[in-house]
Design an enzyme around this catalytic site. Structure first.
Site, short mmCIF file in Angstrom:
data_model
loop_
_atom_site.label_atom_id
_atom_site.label_comp_id
_atom_site.label_asym_id
_atom_site.label_seq_id
_atom_site.Cartn_x
_atom_site.Cartn_y
_atom_site.Cartn_z
N GLY A 268 -11.37 2.83 0.87
CA GLY A 268 -10.68 3.20 2.17
C GLY A 268 -11.64 3.87 3.09
O GLY A 268 -12.74 3.14 3.72
N GLU B 80 -4.02 1.70 -7.43
CA GLU B 80 -4.05 2.81 -6.48
C GLU B 80 -3.22 3.98 -7.06
O GLU B 80 -2.15 4.09 -6.17
CB GLU B 80 -4.06 2.38 -5.38
N HIS C 48 0.89 -1.17 0.03
CA HIS C 48 -0.06 -0.12 0.05
C HIS C 48 0.88 1.23 0.16
O HIS C 48 2.00 1.09 0.51
CB HIS C 48 -0.94 0.06 1.19
P1 PGA Z 1 -9.56 6.01 0.02
O1 PGA Z 1 -8.24 5.11 0.27
O2 PGA Z 1 -10.54 5.38 -0.37
O3 PGA Z 1 -9.69 6.80 1.47
O4 PGA Z 1 -8.97 7.12 -1.13
C1 PGA Z 1 -8.16 4.08 -0.68
C2 PGA Z 1 -6.93 3.29 -0.08
O5 PGA Z 1 -5.85 3.88 0.37
O6 PGA Z 1 -7.02 1.80 -0.25
#
Ligand code: PGA
Length: 258
Positions: free
Chosen positions: A238, A169, A99
C-alpha cells in the site's frame, strides 16, 4: 521448490492517491523503469480508475495495470460504477477484489463472489483479498478466513483457480492504523492454511497451484522475510507503492531472491 525458477507478484495499491494525474504518470514511469529490468518479478500497479487513461500507454508486460474494484453488471443504469469492459479498454489486466477498506464500507463476500465471476468471465486476473480484523489466541481468525474464501468462491470452477491470486491482508496490519506487520511465520502459516481451504473446496492439485500473496505494512526492510520463508508468492504493497524509490527497491530486492 527451486527458488531460482520461482516468480513473484509484487502489486502496488495506490488507493485514493496521488492527487493529480501528472503525479500518477510520473510515479508509474519511474516504477516501470525498475520493473522492466526484473527477471522474476511481475509488477502490477493499481491506480484510481481516473488515472488508467493517463497510464495505459506506459504499460509493459513486466509492469501491468490493475483496477481497484469493478462492478459485476456489463452496462446500464448503475451510477458511479465501472465495468470490466471499461477497464479492459485501458489495458488493465488485474482487478483487486474484496479489499478490507471496501469491506469496511459494506462489501460482503457474496458481492465479492459476483465480482469475481465477472472478472473471470472477462479473462481479467483477480486478486481476492481476505483477512481477519483481530488475531485472537483461540484461532477463531482461521474460521473468518475459511468463511471468506468459501463464500467468495461459490460457483467458481476448478479450472479458474490457476488464474486467481489470494491476498492475505490481516486488517490489523494494514495502513496507518496498523498495530504491526504480520511475522513471516504468521504470513507463511496462513498461506498454507489458505491452500488447505482450497484443497478442501477443490483438491490438493488445485491447492498447489493457487497463488497466495501477503499485504499489510510491507516495506523495504521487511519485504524479503515474507518471501524467503516460502509459501508466500508475492506482496501487496500500500503506502510504500506510492514512492517509486521505495517500491522500486522492493521490486529489486524481491528480484534478487535466490
Ligand atoms: P499498507 O496497505 O501497505 O499501507 O499497510 C496494504 C493494503 O491495504 O493493501
Amino acid at each position: 521448490m527451486n527458488r531460482t525458477k520461482k516468480s513473484f507478484l509484487v502489486a502496488g495499491n495506490w488507493k485514493m492517491n496521488p492527487s493529480s494525474h501528472k503525479e500518477a504518470k510520473k510515479i508509474f514511469k519511474e516504477i516501470k523503469s525498475v520493473a522492466q529490468k526484473s527477471r522474476t518479478v511481475q509488477t502490477v500497479v493499481f491506480p484510481p480508475f481516473v488515472y488508467l487513461n493517463e497510464i495505459t500507454n506506459d504499460v509493459i508486460k513486466k509492469c501491468s495495470l490493475g483496477a481497484q474494484d469493478i462492478f459485476w453488471e456489463e452496462e446500464g443504469s448503475y451510477t458511479g460504477q465501472i465495468s470490466a469492459s471499461m477497464i479492459k479498454s485501458y489495458k488493465a489486466q488485474y482487478v483487486l477484489l474484496g479489499h478490507s477498506e471496501l469491506r469496511a464500507l459494506g462489501e460482503t463476500d457474496a458481492v465479492i463472489n459476483k465480482k469475481l465471476k465477472t472478472v473471470l468471465k472477462h479473462e481479467l486476473k483477480p486478486i481476492v483479498c481476505v483477512g481477519e480484523q483481530i488475531r485472537d489466541t483461540e484461532g477463531w481468525y482461521l474460521h473468518t478466513i475459511k468463511t471468506q474464501i468459501e463464500v467468495c468462491f461459490v460457483g467458481i470452477a476448478k479450472k479458474s483457480i490457476k488464474d486467481i491470486v489470494i491476498a492475505y491482508e490481516p486488517v490489523w496490519a494494514i495502513g496507518k492504523g496498523a498495530t504491526r506487520e504480520a511475522t513471516k511465520e504468521e504470513a507463511g502459516e496462513m498461506a498454507i492454511y489458505i491452500k488447505r481451504v482450497i484443497s478442501t473446496l477443490y483438491d490438493t492439485a488445485t491447492a498447489s497451484i493457487v497463488r497466495v500473496i501477503y499485504g499489510g505494512s510491507v516495506n523495504t526492510k521487511n519485504c524479503m522475510s515474507f518471501l524467503e520463508a516460502g509459501h508466500v508468492d508475492g506482496l501487496l504493497v500500500g503506502r510504500e507503492s506510492l514512492s517509486s524509490k521505495k517500491f522500486g527497491e522492493i521490486i529489486g530486492l524481491v528480484d534478487g531472491i535466490k
